[in-house]
Design a protein around this motif. Structure first.
Motif, mmCIF file in Angstrom:
data_model
loop_
_atom_site.group_PDB
_atom_site.id
_atom_site.type_symbol
_atom_site.label_atom_id
_atom_site.label_comp_id
_atom_site.label_asym_id
_atom_site.label_seq_id
_atom_site.Cartn_x
_atom_site.Cartn_y
_atom_site.Cartn_z
ATOM 1 N N ALA A 105 34.415 -48.822 24.172
ATOM 2 C CA ALA A 105 34.475 -48.360 25.561
ATOM 3 C C ALA A 105 33.104 -47.879 26.025
ATOM 4 C CB ALA A 105 35.502 -47.240 25.682
ATOM 5 N N LEU A 106 32.384 -47.202 25.134
ATOM 6 C CA LEU A 106 31.048 -46.734 25.501
ATOM 7 C C LEU A 106 30.095 -47.899 25.736
ATOM 8 C CD1 LEU A 106 30.610 -43.684 23.098
ATOM 9 C CD2 LEU A 106 30.776 -43.615 25.600
ATOM 10 N N GLN A 107 30.215 -48.926 24.928
ATOM 11 C CA GLN A 107 29.353 -50.090 25.118
ATOM 12 C C GLN A 107 29.636 -50.780 26.449
ATOM 13 O OE1 GLN A 107 30.274 -52.189 21.489
ATOM 14 N NE2 GLN A 107 28.442 -51.413 20.439
ATOM 15 N N GLN A 108 30.919 -50.870 26.803
ATOM 16 C CA GLN A 108 31.278 -51.461 28.104
ATOM 17 C C GLN A 108 30.753 -50.605 29.252
ATOM 18 O OE1 GLN A 108 35.527 -51.953 28.066
ATOM 19 N NE2 GLN A 108 35.474 -53.694 26.655
ATOM 20 N N SER A 109 30.879 -49.286 29.104
ATOM 21 C CA SER A 109 30.375 -48.385 30.147
ATOM 22 C C SER A 109 28.864 -48.502 30.287
ATOM 23 C CB SER A 109 30.757 -46.948 29.806
ATOM 24 O OG SER A 109 30.204 -46.039 30.722
ATOM 25 N N ARG A 114 24.463 -50.130 33.595
ATOM 26 C CA ARG A 114 23.181 -50.814 33.696
ATOM 27 C C ARG A 114 23.197 -51.849 34.813
ATOM 28 N NH1 ARG A 114 19.086 -51.114 29.889
ATOM 29 N NH2 ARG A 114 17.491 -52.654 30.434
ATOM 30 N N ASN A 115 24.298 -52.604 34.890
ATOM 31 C CA ASN A 115 24.390 -53.633 35.946
ATOM 32 C C ASN A 115 24.366 -52.993 37.330
ATOM 33 O OD1 ASN A 115 24.500 -55.707 34.063
ATOM 34 N ND2 ASN A 115 26.756 -55.690 33.991
ATOM 35 N N ALA A 116 25.129 -51.895 37.477
ATOM 36 C CA ALA A 116 25.200 -51.250 38.785
ATOM 37 C C ALA A 116 23.854 -50.657 39.187
ATOM 38 C CB ALA A 116 26.271 -50.161 38.765
ATOM 39 N N THR A 117 23.214 -50.008 38.274
ATOM 40 C CA THR A 117 21.919 -49.399 38.602
ATOM 41 C C THR A 117 20.843 -50.458 38.779
ATOM 42 O OG1 THR A 117 21.545 -49.049 36.235
ATOM 43 C CG2 THR A 117 22.447 -47.195 37.492
ATOM 44 N N ALA A 189 18.846 -41.893 33.328
ATOM 45 C CA ALA A 189 19.656 -40.736 32.956
ATOM 46 C C ALA A 189 21.066 -41.158 32.539
ATOM 47 C CB ALA A 189 19.698 -39.744 34.111
ATOM 48 N N SER A 190 21.659 -42.050 33.349
ATOM 49 C CA SER A 190 23.031 -42.485 33.041
ATOM 50 C C SER A 190 23.088 -43.248 31.715
ATOM 51 C CB SER A 190 23.566 -43.349 34.181
ATOM 52 O OG SER A 190 23.607 -42.617 35.384
ATOM 53 N N LEU A 191 22.137 -44.174 31.554
ATOM 54 C CA LEU A 191 22.140 -44.968 30.322
ATOM 55 C C LEU A 191 21.815 -44.101 29.096
ATOM 56 C CD1 LEU A 191 20.360 -48.269 31.449
ATOM 57 C CD2 LEU A 191 22.808 -47.798 31.222
ATOM 58 N N ALA A 192 20.914 -43.121 29.268
ATOM 59 C CA ALA A 192 20.555 -42.244 28.149
ATOM 60 C C ALA A 192 21.746 -41.419 27.699
ATOM 61 C CB ALA A 192 19.402 -41.332 28.555
ATOM 62 N N SER A 197 25.753 -40.792 23.290
ATOM 63 C CA SER A 197 27.115 -40.782 22.733
ATOM 64 C C SER A 197 27.284 -41.877 21.688
ATOM 65 C CB SER A 197 28.141 -40.951 23.864
ATOM 66 O OG SER A 197 28.062 -39.875 24.775
ATOM 67 N N MET A 198 26.723 -43.056 21.978
ATOM 68 C CA MET A 198 26.832 -44.150 21.006
ATOM 69 C C MET A 198 26.026 -43.844 19.744
ATOM 70 S SD MET A 198 26.946 -47.688 23.238
ATOM 71 C CE MET A 198 25.299 -47.508 23.901
ATOM 72 N N ASP A 199 24.835 -43.239 19.925
ATOM 73 C CA ASP A 199 24.018 -42.891 18.763
ATOM 74 C C ASP A 199 24.727 -41.860 17.883
ATOM 75 O OD1 ASP A 199 22.091 -44.605 19.637
ATOM 76 O OD2 ASP A 199 20.804 -43.053 20.524
ATOM 77 N N GLN A 200 25.398 -40.913 18.524
ATOM 78 C CA GLN A 200 26.135 -39.902 17.768
ATOM 79 C C GLN A 200 27.246 -40.547 16.942
ATOM 80 O OE1 GLN A 200 27.921 -36.878 20.208
ATOM 81 N NE2 GLN A 200 28.463 -35.589 18.457
ATOM 82 N N ILE A 201 27.928 -41.495 17.549
ATOM 83 C CA ILE A 201 28.986 -42.196 16.818
ATOM 84 C C ILE A 201 28.392 -42.994 15.662
ATOM 85 C CG2 ILE A 201 30.687 -44.042 16.991
ATOM 86 C CD1 ILE A 201 31.282 -43.067 19.823
#
Length: 419
Positions: A105-109, A114-117, A189-192, A197-201
């Motif tokens: 889910a995080l990867q999809q988000s 990224r696409n939106a920004t 900021a949004s991508l970071a 969160s992904m790095d923590q996982i």
């Protein structure tokens, strides 16, 4: 009459036979050596020490406990007790599905954000391009107005208006450029945040692979494949660099006579029937609060490779003395009032005789007793058969146990008046 003669002849023959047997027995008694059979040994001078033997255990010099940093089901287990491992080697893996379940889910988000920004940035960049065109056009208008003004074909007001238009175009360009920077900052900021969160996982998932923090020998494995691993209990214990020692707990009366570097004999029955020469490596500064004993560490030679956990018999040597007289401990008897004495064999004209000698003893170890007074080097001391003797008794020295009497008891010694 004839019958009487036959009986008389028979009686005479029997008498002759008995006389011959008696003569043979007397001859045998005369030929048999006299005195009690004993074994002797000579009093010797040399070094001696008291010895204390107790039970110890083979242990690791430094045990490293490996705790899983992620609790979960054990998927793989690559080691067992006794295995040798290298630093960084995988020991086990733990199921990380509960940790990684939100990764998709995080990867999809991340992709959607990224696409939106990216679209917002593209739109802002288009505005910059358009604003740049407006600036270029305004600049051209200013140049034309100034040229006409110099030729007298335009009024000063026309130049002023052209310049004002240029300033407005430049302000629009700056605003458009700020919009691009803002869109890019928002994207970062949004991508970071999502990436964090992904790095923590990912970091937590990496904790599911438990590796060896050092090289050494595995001494304990506390998990099983399919079971649960907990961060509260070590899953694996490793003897760092496979270094081992023997630990033994001693009482205070022994401890005060020990020093680091002293030799100690270590018998590990699962390894050999012969003791290993060890060395006291470290003495504790205080007794164990639970046992009131002192836990002594004995280093083993580098080529010794006993299994960790094996039991050992450790013999310490204390009160070392040189040039002392000693005799086998069994040679020393105790009489009334705890008087200690030995029997020494002296040779006289009539034969070997046992002489009772009071002695003063010192150190006693597993085999020998120190003699402080009463004997001299070279004296022949009775070591077997002594409990059958009395002062002045005749003896004959033998070397084989078969010629000695059976083991004596305290009653035998008492019967001889020796207490």
């Amino acid at each position: 009459m004839k019958r009487k003669r036959m009986v008389a002849a028979a009686l005479a023959g029997m008498m002759l036979l008995c006389t011959a047997c008696g003569q043979e027995e007397e001859t045998a008694e005369e030929e048999a050596p006299g005195g009690t059979a004993v074994e002797v040994t000579e009093v010797t001078a040399g070094s001696m020490s008291a010895s204390y033997s107790l039970t110890g255990k083979v242990a690791a010099v430094n045990e490293v406990q490996v705790y899983p940093l992620l609790a979960g089901q054990v998927l793989t287990l690559a080691v067992g007790e006794g295995d040798t491992v290298r630093q960084g080697q995988t020991l086990l893996t733990v199921d990380t599905s509960t940790v990684t379940s939100t990764m998709g889910a995080l990867q999809q988000s991340y992709s959607a954000t990224r696409n939106a920004t990216d679209r917002a940035i593209e739109s802002a960049q288009l505005s910059v391009e358009q604003a740049q065109i407006g600036v270029d056009q305004a600049q051209q208008a200013v140049d034309n107005a100034e040229a006409l003004y110099e030729a007298g074909a335009a009024a000063e007001q026309d130049v002023t208006q052209a310049r004002q238009a240029l300033q407005q175009a430049q302000a629009s360009l700056a605003q458009a450029q700020a919009g691009v920077a803002q869109a890019q900052a928002q994207q970062s900021a949004s991508l970071a945040q999502i990436q964090a969160s992904m790095d923590q996982i990912t970091t937590q998932a990496e904790l599911g692979t438990v590796t060896a923090p050092c090289a050494g020998t595995v001494t304990a494995v506390n998990v099983v494949r399919g079971g649960m691993a907990s961060s509260a209990q070590p899953a694996v214990v490793i003897a760092e660099n496979s270094r081992i020692e023997v630990t033994a707990s001693v009482a205070e009366d022994v401890f005060v006579n020990l020093a680091e570097g002293d030799a100690a004999d270590v018998l590990i029955s699962v390894l050999s029937d012969e003791p290993i020469k060890g060395t006291i490596a470290e003495l504790p500064v205080a007794a164990n609060v639970q046992t009131s004993l002192y836990d002594v560490e004995i280093a083993l030679p580098a080529d010794a490779d006993p299994p960790i956990g094996a039991f050992a018999t450790v013999t310490f040597y204390t009160d070392r003395r040189d040039n002392t007289l000693s005799v086998p401990t069994e040679a020393v008897l105790t009489g009334v009032d705890n008087e200690q004495y030995v029997f020494v064999v002296d040779t006289y004209a009539e034969g070997d005789t046992a002489v009772r000698i009071p002695v003063e003893t010192g150190l006693v170890n597993a085999t020998d007793t120190e003699i402080l007074s009463g004997l001299s080097e070279g004296d022949r001391v009775v070591v077997k058969g002594q409990s059958y003797l009395s002062d002045g008794a005749m003896v004959r020295i033998v070397t084989g146990e078969d010629e000695l009497p059976a083991d004596s008891t305290a009653d035998d010694a008492a019967a001889n008046g020796e207490g």
